[in-house]
Motif scaffolding. Structure first.
Motif, PDB file in Angstrom:
ATOM      1  N   LEU A   1      -0.188  -3.794  10.165  1.00  0.00           N
ATOM      2  CA  LEU A   1       0.624  -3.190   8.518  1.00  0.00           C
ATOM      3  C   LEU A   1       2.211  -2.730   8.779  1.00  0.00           C
ATOM      4  CD1 LEU A   1      -1.837  -0.563   7.374  1.00  0.00           C
ATOM      5  CD2 LEU A   1      -1.217  -3.429   6.521  1.00  0.00           C
TER       6      LEU A   1
ATOM      7  N   GLN B   1       0.358  11.187   3.921  1.00  0.00           N
ATOM      8  CA  GLN B   1      -0.041  11.836   4.829  1.00  0.00           C
ATOM      9  C   GLN B   1       0.358  13.053   5.094  1.00  0.00           C
ATOM     10  OE1 GLN B   1       2.032  10.662   8.397  1.00  0.00           O
ATOM     11  NE2 GLN B   1       0.539  11.005   9.435  1.00  0.00           N
TER      12      GLN B   1
ATOM     13  N   GLY C   1       8.795  11.786  11.927  1.00  0.00           N
ATOM     14  CA  GLY C   1       9.811  11.688  10.787  1.00  0.00           C
ATOM     15  C   GLY C   1       9.571  10.348  10.512  1.00  0.00           C
ATOM     16  N   GLN C   2       9.058   9.485  11.333  1.00  0.00           N
ATOM     17  CA  GLN C   2       8.718   8.209  10.801  1.00  0.00           C
ATOM     18  C   GLN C   2       7.500   7.460  10.478  1.00  0.00           C
ATOM     19  OE1 GLN C   2      11.640   6.070  12.906  1.00  0.00           O
ATOM     20  NE2 GLN C   2      12.832   8.230  12.946  1.00  0.00           N
ATOM     21  N   GLY C   3       7.384   6.849  10.452  1.00  0.00           N
ATOM     22  CA  GLY C   3       6.852   6.065  10.389  1.00  0.00           C
ATOM     23  C   GLY C   3       5.456   5.106  11.137  1.00  0.00           C
TER      24      GLY C   3
ATOM     25  N   ARG D   1       0.099  17.283  10.147  1.00  0.00           N
ATOM     26  CA  ARG D   1      -1.088  17.319  10.783  1.00  0.00           C
ATOM     27  C   ARG D   1      -2.139  16.452  10.662  1.00  0.00           C
ATOM     28  NH1 ARG D   1       0.800  20.710  14.699  1.00  0.00           N
ATOM     29  NH2 ARG D   1       1.849  22.407  13.281  1.00  0.00           N
ATOM     30  N   LYS D   2      -2.222  15.403   9.704  1.00  0.00           N
ATOM     31  CA  LYS D   2      -3.348  14.683   9.143  1.00  0.00           C
ATOM     32  C   LYS D   2      -2.849  12.632   9.245  1.00  0.00           C
ATOM     33  CE  LYS D   2      -6.869  17.551   7.827  1.00  0.00           C
ATOM     34  NZ  LYS D   2      -7.457  17.961   9.288  1.00  0.00           N
ATOM     35  N   GLY D   3      -3.987  11.837   9.566  1.00  0.00           N
ATOM     36  CA  GLY D   3      -3.691  10.935   9.891  1.00  0.00           C
ATOM     37  C   GLY D   3      -3.664  10.334   7.887  1.00  0.00           C
ATOM     38  N   PRO D   4      -2.760   9.655   7.275  1.00  0.00           N
ATOM     39  CA  PRO D   4      -2.673   8.789   6.798  1.00  0.00           C
ATOM     40  C   PRO D   4      -3.609   8.658   5.964  1.00  0.00           C
ATOM     41  CG  PRO D   4      -1.164   7.258   8.402  1.00  0.00           C
ATOM     42  CD  PRO D   4      -1.882   8.155   8.660  1.00  0.00           C
TER      43      PRO D   4
ATOM     44  N   GLY E   1      -8.244   8.121  11.686  1.00  0.00           N
ATOM     45  CA  GLY E   1      -8.490   9.397  12.314  1.00  0.00           C
ATOM     46  C   GLY E   1      -6.932  10.392  11.827  1.00  0.00           C
ATOM     47  N   SER E   2      -7.243  11.727  12.331  1.00  0.00           N
ATOM     48  CA  SER E   2      -6.154  12.138  12.156  1.00  0.00           C
ATOM     49  C   SER E   2      -5.149  12.849  13.529  1.00  0.00           C
ATOM     50  CB  SER E   2      -6.723  13.753  11.896  1.00  0.00           C
ATOM     51  OG  SER E   2      -7.566  14.297  10.961  1.00  0.00           O
TER      52      SER E   2
ATOM     53  N   TYR F   1       0.511   4.983   1.324  1.00  0.00           N
ATOM     54  CA  TYR F   1      -0.184   6.114   2.134  1.00  0.00           C
ATOM     55  C   TYR F   1       0.313   7.250   1.529  1.00  0.00           C
ATOM     56  CZ  TYR F   1      -3.580   2.460   4.194  1.00  0.00           C
ATOM     57  OH  TYR F   1      -4.076   1.697   4.466  1.00  0.00           O
TER      58      TYR F   1
ATOM     59  N   TYR G   1      -1.802   2.299  16.562  1.00  0.00           N
ATOM     60  CA  TYR G   1      -0.313   3.169  15.834  1.00  0.00           C
ATOM     61  C   TYR G   1       0.323   4.556  16.230  1.00  0.00           C
ATOM     62  CZ  TYR G   1      -1.378  -0.057  11.979  1.00  0.00           C
ATOM     63  OH  TYR G   1      -1.774  -1.160  11.522  1.00  0.00           O
TER      64      TYR G   1
ATOM     65  N   LEU H   1       3.703   7.035   2.400  1.00  0.00           N
ATOM     66  CA  LEU H   1       4.182   6.413   2.851  1.00  0.00           C
ATOM     67  C   LEU H   1       4.122   5.189   2.054  1.00  0.00           C
ATOM     68  CD1 LEU H   1       2.984   7.939   5.970  1.00  0.00           C
ATOM     69  CD2 LEU H   1       4.803   6.847   6.206  1.00  0.00           C
TER      70      LEU H   1
ATOM     71  N   LEU I   1      -5.281   6.500   2.637  1.00  0.00           N
ATOM     72  CA  LEU I   1      -4.980   5.398   1.697  1.00  0.00           C
ATOM     73  C   LEU I   1      -4.907   5.699  -0.225  1.00  0.00           C
ATOM     74  CD1 LEU I   1      -4.327   2.212   0.760  1.00  0.00           C
ATOM     75  CD2 LEU I   1      -6.668   1.894   0.593  1.00  0.00           C
TER      76      LEU I   1
ATOM     77  N   MET J   1       1.222  -1.506   0.375  1.00  0.00           N
ATOM     78  CA  MET J   1      -0.140  -0.061  -0.001  1.00  0.00           C
ATOM     79  C   MET J   1       0.743   0.478   0.099  1.00  0.00           C
ATOM     80  SD  MET J   1      -2.429  -1.634   2.953  1.00  0.00           S
ATOM     81  CE  MET J   1      -1.111  -2.881   3.196  1.00  0.00           C
TER      82      MET J   1
ATOM     83  N   LEU K   1      -2.131   7.809  16.187  1.00  0.00           N
ATOM     84  CA  LEU K   1      -3.239   6.603  15.081  1.00  0.00           C
ATOM     85  C   LEU K   1      -4.093   5.982  15.384  1.00  0.00           C
ATOM     86  CD1 LEU K   1      -0.705   7.363  11.758  1.00  0.00           C
ATOM     87  CD2 LEU K   1      -2.472   9.392  12.815  1.00  0.00           C
TER      88      LEU K   1
ATOM     89  N   TRP L   1       5.711  -0.210   8.334  1.00  0.00           N
ATOM     90  CA  TRP L   1       5.535   0.702   7.048  1.00  0.00           C
ATOM     91  C   TRP L   1       6.920   1.526   7.398  1.00  0.00           C
ATOM     92  CZ3 TRP L   1       0.695   4.238   6.319  1.00  0.00           C
ATOM     93  CH2 TRP L   1      -0.472   3.304   7.078  1.00  0.00           C
ATOM     94  N   GLY L   2       7.668   2.634   6.160  1.00  0.00           N
ATOM     95  CA  GLY L   2       8.522   2.672   5.992  1.00  0.00           C
ATOM     96  C   GLY L   2       8.338   3.937   6.359  1.00  0.00           C
ATOM     97  N   LEU L   3       9.454   4.693   6.957  1.00  0.00           N
ATOM     98  CA  LEU L   3       9.359   6.159   6.779  1.00  0.00           C
ATOM     99  C   LEU L   3       8.910   7.465   6.377  1.00  0.00           C
ATOM    100  CD1 LEU L   3      13.485   6.177   8.276  1.00  0.00           C
ATOM    101  CD2 LEU L   3      11.448   5.387   9.539  1.00  0.00           C
TER     102      LEU L   3
END
Lengths: 113, 115
Positions: A101, A38, B40-42, A41-44, B107-108, A36, B35, A88, A46, A34, B90, A103-105
């Motif tokens: 999931l 981002q 700076g990280q996933g 100040r928001k969530g990821p 969510g945000s 994503y 999460y 991401l 898709l 996947m 998150l 995730w990468g950085l």
């Protein structure tokens, strides 16, 4: 070695450029991939998903899956300032209820008008 | 159709304190995952709740605990806060049994700062 690796950026491109975002992984058990997006100040959210090798295209976005190289690039054509965000890549080894999931950085992208 | 709602948006706490973060899943979703995303990280998987039980857990200490209520909403509790707990937390929801791992809605987040 992290399971999922991305170039952190920041990547800065002019509007209209073709953007290539890299993602590699080390665990051959990953089957679902996947991307994503981002915003600050928001969530990821898709952007694209795939589980098969080859290309998947959605508008200006193309995701490639090369399982032999464990390489999952995302391409953005005709980039727009609204594409400025962190991208991401995430992946999962399992479907169903045992998935989580990984995730990468993330790669920070700035598209300059 | 309401998405995932998290509260509060921002929070500042002192080392050693305890904090509770809240999440309301997307309408129709019954499974909640939490999460932690450091700057700076996933995101890093903390745990997942379904039917009011913790179903999976990531590599986080017992200071991190959670709860799910009968209406599927969830709380994340962190005790004895450390500076390193500062992050965006998150919440993601999904329908239990969904085969596609890309079915999560996020969510945000709640931005927690520990000073």
């Amino acid at each position: 070695q992290k399971e999922v690796e991305q170039d952190p950026g920041p990547l800065s491109v002019p509007e209209g450029a073709i953007v290539s975002l890299n993602c590699t992984y080390s665990n051959s058990a990953f089957q679902y991939f996947m991307w994503y997006r981002q915003y600050s100040r928001k969530g990821p959210e898709l952007l694209m998903y795939t589980y098969s090798s080859g290309n998947k295209e959605d508008g200006r976005f193309t995701a490639q899956v090369d399982k032999s190289s464990k390489y999952i690039p995302l391409f953005i054509r005709d980039s727009q300032p609204s594409d400025s965000a962190t991208y991401l890549c995430a992946m999962s080894a399992n479907a169903g209820n045992n998935r989580k999931l990984i995730w990468g950085l993330g790669t920070s992208l700035a598209v300059n008008p | 159709d309401a998405g995932v709602t998290q509260s509060p948006t921002h929070l500042i706490k002192t080392r050693g304190q305890q904090v509770t973060l809240r999440c309301s899943p997307k309408s129709g979703h019954d499974t909640v995952s939490w999460y932690q995303q450091a700057l700076g990280q996933g995101p890093q998987f903390i745990f997942q709740y379904y039917e009011e039980e913790e179903r999976q857990r990531g590599n986080f200490p017992d200071r991190f605990s959670g709860h799910q209520f009968p209406n599927y909403s969830s709380e994340l509790n962190v005790n004895a806060l450390l500076l390193g707990d500062s992050a965006l937390y998150l919440c993601a929801s999904i329908i239990f049994g969904t085969q596609q791992p890309y079915g999560y809605t996020f969510g945000s987040g709640t931005r927690l700062t520990v000073v």
